[in-house]
Design an enzyme around this catalytic site. Structure first.
Site, PDB file in Angstrom:
ATOM      1  N   LEU A 123     -18.956 -41.529 -17.965  1.00  0.00           N
ATOM      2  CA  LEU A 123     -20.598 -41.444 -18.522  1.00  0.00           C
ATOM      3  C   LEU A 123     -21.005 -42.424 -17.985  1.00  0.00           C
ATOM      4  O   LEU A 123     -22.501 -42.304 -18.334  1.00  0.00           O
ATOM      5  CB  LEU A 123     -20.455 -40.930 -19.539  1.00  0.00           C
ATOM      6  CG  LEU A 123     -19.190 -39.785 -20.377  1.00  0.00           C
ATOM      7  CD1 LEU A 123     -20.600 -39.560 -22.060  1.00  0.00           C
ATOM      8  CD2 LEU A 123     -19.954 -38.969 -19.577  1.00  0.00           C
ATOM      9  N   GLY A 168     -20.120 -39.903 -13.398  1.00  0.00           N
ATOM     10  CA  GLY A 168     -19.349 -39.042 -14.435  1.00  0.00           C
ATOM     11  C   GLY A 168     -20.287 -38.150 -14.436  1.00  0.00           C
ATOM     12  O   GLY A 168     -19.888 -37.157 -14.600  1.00  0.00           O
ATOM     13  N   ARG A 225     -16.003 -44.575 -23.465  1.00  0.00           N
ATOM     14  CA  ARG A 225     -14.910 -45.886 -24.270  1.00  0.00           C
ATOM     15  C   ARG A 225     -15.861 -46.214 -25.350  1.00  0.00           C
ATOM     16  O   ARG A 225     -16.132 -46.376 -26.581  1.00  0.00           O
ATOM     17  CB  ARG A 225     -14.606 -47.276 -22.918  1.00  0.00           C
ATOM     18  CG  ARG A 225     -13.387 -48.341 -24.154  1.00  0.00           C
ATOM     19  CD  ARG A 225     -13.483 -48.773 -23.569  1.00  0.00           C
ATOM     20  NE  ARG A 225     -14.328 -50.208 -22.975  1.00  0.00           N
ATOM     21  CZ  ARG A 225     -13.819 -50.808 -22.065  1.00  0.00           C
ATOM     22  NH1 ARG A 225     -12.805 -51.280 -22.053  1.00  0.00           N
ATOM     23  NH2 ARG A 225     -15.219 -51.365 -21.010  1.00  0.00           N
ATOM     24  N   ASN A 280     -13.188 -45.407  -6.838  1.00  0.00           N
ATOM     25  CA  ASN A 280     -12.724 -45.744  -5.675  1.00  0.00           C
ATOM     26  C   ASN A 280     -12.032 -46.800  -5.112  1.00  0.00           C
ATOM     27  O   ASN A 280     -12.044 -48.061  -4.822  1.00  0.00           O
ATOM     28  CB  ASN A 280     -13.928 -46.355  -4.749  1.00  0.00           C
ATOM     29  CG  ASN A 280     -15.106 -45.812  -4.255  1.00  0.00           C
ATOM     30  OD1 ASN A 280     -14.395 -44.521  -2.847  1.00  0.00           O
ATOM     31  ND2 ASN A 280     -15.801 -46.346  -3.728  1.00  0.00           N
ATOM     32  N   SER A 333     -17.296 -38.149  -2.634  1.00  0.00           N
ATOM     33  CA  SER A 333     -18.639 -39.160  -1.503  1.00  0.00           C
ATOM     34  C   SER A 333     -19.297 -38.642  -1.581  1.00  0.00           C
ATOM     35  O   SER A 333     -19.866 -36.839  -2.328  1.00  0.00           O
ATOM     36  CB  SER A 333     -17.900 -39.638  -0.137  1.00  0.00           C
ATOM     37  OG  SER A 333     -18.997 -39.268   0.427  1.00  0.00           O
ATOM     38  N   LYS A 382     -11.029 -41.304   2.142  1.00  0.00           N
ATOM     39  CA  LYS A 382     -11.883 -41.755   1.486  1.00  0.00           C
ATOM     40  C   LYS A 382     -11.831 -43.552   1.164  1.00  0.00           C
ATOM     41  O   LYS A 382     -13.332 -43.253   2.325  1.00  0.00           O
ATOM     42  CB  LYS A 382     -12.198 -41.863   0.122  1.00  0.00           C
ATOM     43  CG  LYS A 382     -13.031 -42.497  -0.502  1.00  0.00           C
ATOM     44  CD  LYS A 382     -14.492 -41.467   0.061  1.00  0.00           C
ATOM     45  CE  LYS A 382     -15.879 -41.888  -0.948  1.00  0.00           C
ATOM     46  NZ  LYS A 382     -16.243 -42.988  -1.772  1.00  0.00           N
ATOM     47  N   HIS A 418     -13.314 -43.402   5.303  1.00  0.00           N
ATOM     48  CA  HIS A 418     -14.599 -42.654   5.411  1.00  0.00           C
ATOM     49  C   HIS A 418     -15.593 -43.839   5.209  1.00  0.00           C
ATOM     50  O   HIS A 418     -16.937 -43.692   5.429  1.00  0.00           O
ATOM     51  CB  HIS A 418     -15.012 -41.471   4.333  1.00  0.00           C
ATOM     52  CG  HIS A 418     -16.192 -40.984   3.660  1.00  0.00           C
ATOM     53  ND1 HIS A 418     -16.976 -41.897   2.927  1.00  0.00           N
ATOM     54  CD2 HIS A 418     -17.208 -39.724   4.176  1.00  0.00           C
ATOM     55  CE1 HIS A 418     -18.201 -41.931   2.743  1.00  0.00           C
ATOM     56  NE2 HIS A 418     -17.708 -40.254   3.354  1.00  0.00           N
ATOM     57  N   ASN A 419     -15.177 -44.817   3.810  1.00  0.00           N
ATOM     58  CA  ASN A 419     -16.097 -45.189   3.540  1.00  0.00           C
ATOM     59  C   ASN A 419     -16.830 -46.682   4.719  1.00  0.00           C
ATOM     60  O   ASN A 419     -17.494 -46.982   4.789  1.00  0.00           O
ATOM     61  CB  ASN A 419     -15.247 -46.335   2.250  1.00  0.00           C
ATOM     62  CG  ASN A 419     -16.149 -45.518   1.173  1.00  0.00           C
ATOM     63  OD1 ASN A 419     -16.359 -44.071   0.892  1.00  0.00           O
ATOM     64  ND2 ASN A 419     -16.454 -46.590  -0.108  1.00  0.00           N
ATOM     65  N   GLU A 461     -18.810 -45.452   7.243  1.00  0.00           N
ATOM     66  CA  GLU A 461     -20.531 -45.928   6.699  1.00  0.00           C
ATOM     67  C   GLU A 461     -20.342 -46.887   7.116  1.00  0.00           C
ATOM     68  O   GLU A 461     -21.579 -47.605   7.314  1.00  0.00           O
ATOM     69  CB  GLU A 461     -19.663 -45.043   5.041  1.00  0.00           C
ATOM     70  CG  GLU A 461     -21.407 -45.582   4.223  1.00  0.00           C
ATOM     71  CD  GLU A 461     -21.084 -44.756   2.789  1.00  0.00           C
ATOM     72  OE1 GLU A 461     -21.410 -45.814   2.437  1.00  0.00           O
ATOM     73  OE2 GLU A 461     -20.289 -44.229   2.742  1.00  0.00           O
ATOM     74  N   TYR A 462     -20.015 -47.542   6.655  1.00  0.00           N
ATOM     75  CA  TYR A 462     -20.029 -49.550   7.019  1.00  0.00           C
ATOM     76  C   TYR A 462     -19.988 -49.214   8.401  1.00  0.00           C
ATOM     77  O   TYR A 462     -21.380 -50.002   8.783  1.00  0.00           O
ATOM     78  CB  TYR A 462     -19.206 -50.560   6.814  1.00  0.00           C
ATOM     79  CG  TYR A 462     -18.769 -50.972   5.701  1.00  0.00           C
ATOM     80  CD1 TYR A 462     -18.566 -52.504   4.910  1.00  0.00           C
ATOM     81  CD2 TYR A 462     -18.454 -49.687   4.189  1.00  0.00           C
ATOM     82  CE1 TYR A 462     -18.875 -52.561   3.686  1.00  0.00           C
ATOM     83  CE2 TYR A 462     -18.036 -50.191   2.714  1.00  0.00           C
ATOM     84  CZ  TYR A 462     -18.445 -52.138   2.846  1.00  0.00           C
ATOM     85  OH  TYR A 462     -18.343 -51.789   1.501  1.00  0.00           O
ATOM     86  N   LYS A 490     -18.600 -53.266  -2.024  1.00  0.00           N
ATOM     87  CA  LYS A 490     -17.435 -53.410  -3.182  1.00  0.00           C
ATOM     88  C   LYS A 490     -15.996 -53.254  -2.985  1.00  0.00           C
ATOM     89  O   LYS A 490     -15.113 -52.709  -3.639  1.00  0.00           O
ATOM     90  CB  LYS A 490     -17.419 -51.464  -3.709  1.00  0.00           C
ATOM     91  CG  LYS A 490     -18.877 -51.989  -4.890  1.00  0.00           C
ATOM     92  CD  LYS A 490     -19.606 -50.533  -5.964  1.00  0.00           C
ATOM     93  CE  LYS A 490     -21.411 -51.136  -6.270  1.00  0.00           C
ATOM     94  NZ  LYS A 490     -20.949 -49.881  -7.545  1.00  0.00           N
ATOM     95  N   HIS A 546       8.143 -66.948  23.538  1.00  0.00           N
ATOM     96  CA  HIS A 546       7.847 -65.381  22.221  1.00  0.00           C
ATOM     97  C   HIS A 546       8.675 -64.463  22.838  1.00  0.00           C
ATOM     98  O   HIS A 546       8.441 -63.208  22.795  1.00  0.00           O
ATOM     99  CB  HIS A 546       6.913 -65.391  21.810  1.00  0.00           C
ATOM    100  CG  HIS A 546       6.238 -66.137  20.563  1.00  0.00           C
ATOM    101  ND1 HIS A 546       7.776 -66.561  19.451  1.00  0.00           N
ATOM    102  CD2 HIS A 546       5.399 -67.306  20.160  1.00  0.00           C
ATOM    103  CE1 HIS A 546       7.052 -67.180  18.543  1.00  0.00           C
ATOM    104  NE2 HIS A 546       5.828 -67.884  19.187  1.00  0.00           N
TER     105      HIS A 546
END
Length: 483
Positions: free
Chosen positions: A11, A15, A34, A103, A129, A184, A187-188, A191-192, A261, A452
């Protein structure tokens, strides 16, 4: 007690607002937190008199649900999700559905899905979102996971999601496994990038052109009525015009140290893992990191000096150039994001509907903008389109903006104003359109110091060669592989 259609666990802001959204669309919702006092506060407050059941234990929550039970977790990503799954799994029955709406990093969704399906249950990892307002009024919802679960949650998810102007739900099944949370995450990441490019444009106006907040407010108001029409331009307009109770602009009182985040960082790491050049989003993440070392920057500003150049051109023309540069860079941001999704679909066996994803982003979400409809059209025209820049609409848009884009970046460099994301977008465009890049020299260097090997322009792809550059190395070469 009559049975609820769905349960929401957690909550916090998202939520609570999702529960109120669900209830307003005719669904009966059970809730649990909780800290059970939050349940009491919610049911006595915002949920009072509504078709919402408050529960005080996981057992009570499970008993309140219709079968197949649908439990949506809106709790902090990470260990808390695993802990709740541990707690609730023994109480559920085959066919019940667990939903993670946080997320979450997509590999965690893959791992949890396997565990839940092994127990005979179904699992959905869904991106949600739109922030607080979106959750309440209609978010963009990006579900993936157990395909059999979709028919059971579809009426709820599409019922509460945002709608396009044509009435289409900004929610559709994305794919199996962690596909929903991956989309998602991208998407974020976009957004950044969008946020950073808007910030760079703001800094050019403020520092380079000497615009006041009122003048910038007017510019963003005009931009929001044209090709840049989007949620982030809209809120930037509002932020620039907002004053506190003392009549001072709130924006000017905010410390220039950005938080994050992790979803932008995950996007950049996924791009590195999949070998995709998400340069713009990577620079947007690093720009936040640079902003966070505020104390160091304050000290550096006293010791390191840049150019004293000022802008002496036509400011109105520069504003138009900034608009074009921001538009072209935004197109690159989406092009890179879609490149990453295509690579992930191939790597993880997902069947992604790229035009459908654009539609899911048309409303409710943070990156909603006018040209997402053009992205949908591009993939409807060519479902195998490898890069948005190759679509006629976007190709023309970037070509038309190109001169302005270059003038903006050149002016920023001359005045010492950092433009990492817009500059990276232009560098990507120039790299992507280059038939030949200097990687031939890079391959020669790798072969020189590490044997290489390299491919040749006059031989078929897949044949590798080694040169004994020093005359001392012999003909032994290292194995060829890509990370």
């Amino acid at each position: 007690m009559s049975e609820a259609d769905i349960a929401v666990v957690g909550l916090a802001v998202m939520g609570e607002n999702l529960i109120l959204n669900m209830e307003s669309k005719g669904f009966k919702v059970a809730c649990y937190n909780r800290t059970t006092s939050k349940v009491d506060d919610f049911t006595a407050g915002r949920a009072a008199g509504k078709n919402i059941i408050g529960t005080h234990s996981v057992e009570e929550l499970v008993k309140s649900l219709k079968r197949p039970r649908k439990l949506m977790m809106m709790i902090k990503a990470g260990g808390a999700v695993d802990a709740f799954i541990d707690q609730v799994l023994p109480l559920l029955e085959p066919g019940d559905i667990l939903i993670d709406g946080g997320n979450t990093h997509f590999p965690d969704t893959d791992r949890r899905l396997k565990r839940v399906e092994e127990a005979g249950l179904l699992y959905i990892g869904t991106g949600v979102s739109g922030g607080e307002e979106g959750a309440l009024k209609g978010p963009s919802i990006m579900p993936g996971g157990s395909p059999e679960a979709w028919e059971h949650v579809k009426p709820i998810f599409q019922g509460i999601s945002a709608k396009t102007d044509a009435g289409e739900a900004c929610c559709e099944w994305v794919g199996n496994g962690g596909a929903g949370h991956f989309v998602k995450m991208v998407h974020n990441g976009i957004e950044y990038g969008d946020m950073q490019m808007i910030c760079e444009t703001y800094q050019m106006m403020k520092q380079g052109l000497g615009f006041s907040n009122e003048e910038m407010h007017e510019v963003f108001s005009e931009w929001n009525a044209g090709v840049l029409d989007s949620y982030l331009i809209e809120i930037t307009r509002d932020i620039l015009g907002y004053k506190d109770e003392n009549g001072a602009f709130t924006l000017d009182q905010i410390l220039d140290s950005a938080g994050q985040k992790g979803t932008g960082k995950w996007t950049a790491i996924s791009a590195l893992d999949l070998g995709q050049p998400l340069t713009l989003i990577g620079e947007a993440v690093f720009a936040r990191c640079l902003s966070a070392i505020k104390d160091e920057r304050v000290e550096a500003s006293k010791l390191l000096s840049g150019p004293n150049a000022t802008f002496d051109g036509d400011k109105a023309k520069m504003i138009e150039d900034l608009k074009q540069a921001l538009y072209a860079s935004k197109i690159v941001s989406y092009a890179q994001g879609y490149q990453l999704m295509r690579a992930a679909a191939e790597e993880y066996g997902w069947s992604l509907n790229y035009g459908g994803i654009a539609m899911m982003w048309r409303g409710g979400c943070i990156i909603r903008s006018a040209f997402l409809g053009d992205i949908k059209k591009a993939f409807e025209k060519d479902s195998e389109l490898s890069n948005l820049l190759l679509d006629d609409f976007f190709k023309s848009a970037v070509q038309d903006a190109q001169d302005a884009w270059r003038r903006v970046v050149s002016s920023a460099v001359t005045m010492g104003i950092p433009m990492p994301a817009i500059g990276a977008a232009l560098a990507y465009f120039d790299g992507y359109r280059s038939e030949r890049l200097p990687a031939n020299l890079l391959q020669a260097q790798r072969d020189y110091f590490g044997a290489h090997t390299y491919e040749r322009v006059d031989k078929p792809r897949g044949e590798f060669f080694h040169t004994n550059w020093t005359g001392r190395g012999g003909n032994t070469s290292a194995s060829t592989y890509d990370v």
